[in-house]
Design an enzyme around this catalytic site. Sequence first.
Site, PDB file in Angstrom:
ATOM      1  N   ASP A 134       0.857  -1.198   0.000  1.00 58.89           N
ATOM      2  CA  ASP A 134       0.000   0.000   0.000  1.00 58.89           C
ATOM      3  C   ASP A 134       0.886   1.239   0.000  1.00 58.89           C
ATOM      4  OD1 ASP A 134      -1.739   2.092   0.389  1.00 58.89           O
ATOM      5  OD2 ASP A 134      -2.922   1.079   1.926  1.00 58.89           O
ATOM      6  N   HIS A 136       0.431   8.087   3.813  1.00 53.78           N
ATOM      7  CA  HIS A 136       1.079   7.444   4.950  1.00 53.78           C
ATOM      8  C   HIS A 136       2.577   7.738   5.056  1.00 53.78           C
ATOM      9  CE1 HIS A 136      -2.705   5.380   5.360  1.00 53.78           C
ATOM     10  NE2 HIS A 136      -2.603   4.917   4.136  1.00 53.78           N
ATOM     11  N   GLY A 156      -4.768   1.853   7.816  1.00 53.25           N
ATOM     12  CA  GLY A 156      -5.800   1.196   8.601  1.00 53.25           C
ATOM     13  C   GLY A 156      -5.558  -0.300   8.727  1.00 53.25           C
ATOM     14  N   ILE A 159      -0.572   9.457   8.545  1.00 54.51           N
ATOM     15  CA  ILE A 159      -1.265   8.519   9.423  1.00 54.51           C
ATOM     16  C   ILE A 159      -0.866   7.087   9.072  1.00 54.51           C
ATOM     17  CG2 ILE A 159      -3.208  10.078   9.773  1.00 54.51           C
ATOM     18  CD1 ILE A 159      -4.811   8.378   7.787  1.00 54.51           C
TER      19      ILE A 159
END
Length: 290
Positions: A191, A196, A214, A211
Amino acid sequence: MPLDYDRLMRMPAESVTQTYMARDTILYALGLGVGATNPFDGDELKYVYERNLVALPMLAVVLGAGAMNLSDPKFGVNYTMLLHGEQSLQVHRMLPVAGTVVSESRIDEIYDKGAAKGAVMYFTRKLFDQASGDLLVTIGSVVFLRGDGGFGGKSDGAPKLRPVPADRPADQQVPVHTMSNQALIYRLSGDYNPLHIDPDVAGQAGFDRPILHGLAAYGMVGRALIKALCNDDPARLRRLDVRFTSPVYPGEPLHVEVWNVGPGDAAFRLVATDRQTVVEDFGRFEFQAT
């Protein structure tokens, strides 16, 4: 162009084949922070050392991904407003530490919550071992299409996750350690969203810093519960469901609040400890009881 419900639902099941190696299995575990606090602990080494290596079941969520290109304009999906909302995993057989898998994905349903509330899309992805044909896992994903409500679809009938018990405190709390550089490692499992890693992109999205993925937090909570409830035996995991409710920042402390619901069944939520913010809710963890 509004969301094209009929075109999306006519999309045939898409297949992706992926060969992965022990190195990929190890890298995934490192991206969850395995070995970060005690790199010489045997319980940690079994996930990151090729001698007697064991695959974490949550590895399945990064294998055979990439089907269903919802950003294709023909579908009418406002891709920039898409948000990963829920994730589930049902384990049928343990993942090999290396091999070739075949992934088959389909859209189950799309619910229209109205122009102001968006739409909700449900997916199912099945992962098979190519050599044996065995079904390894069934993966469920829910995405919130925040810019695509009002297309004229049905609004009722969506599956509902089980809430954690509201009538009593959690039976236990399990600490979860995150690393400040964790997103930099986890992204190498596939990903590469710049949200990120790139502070400028994170700022444009409304965050003061990048961040954590998830699915990285999802894998971390699965790892913590396997250790706490399954005597660190990943072969005992049967099901792991969550709803993502708030972002996780790399390096911040987390803890899992766990309720024992029945034999081999626990409810949980993941909390950012310092912020006292629930970042994963409606958690369900099913496992083989002893």
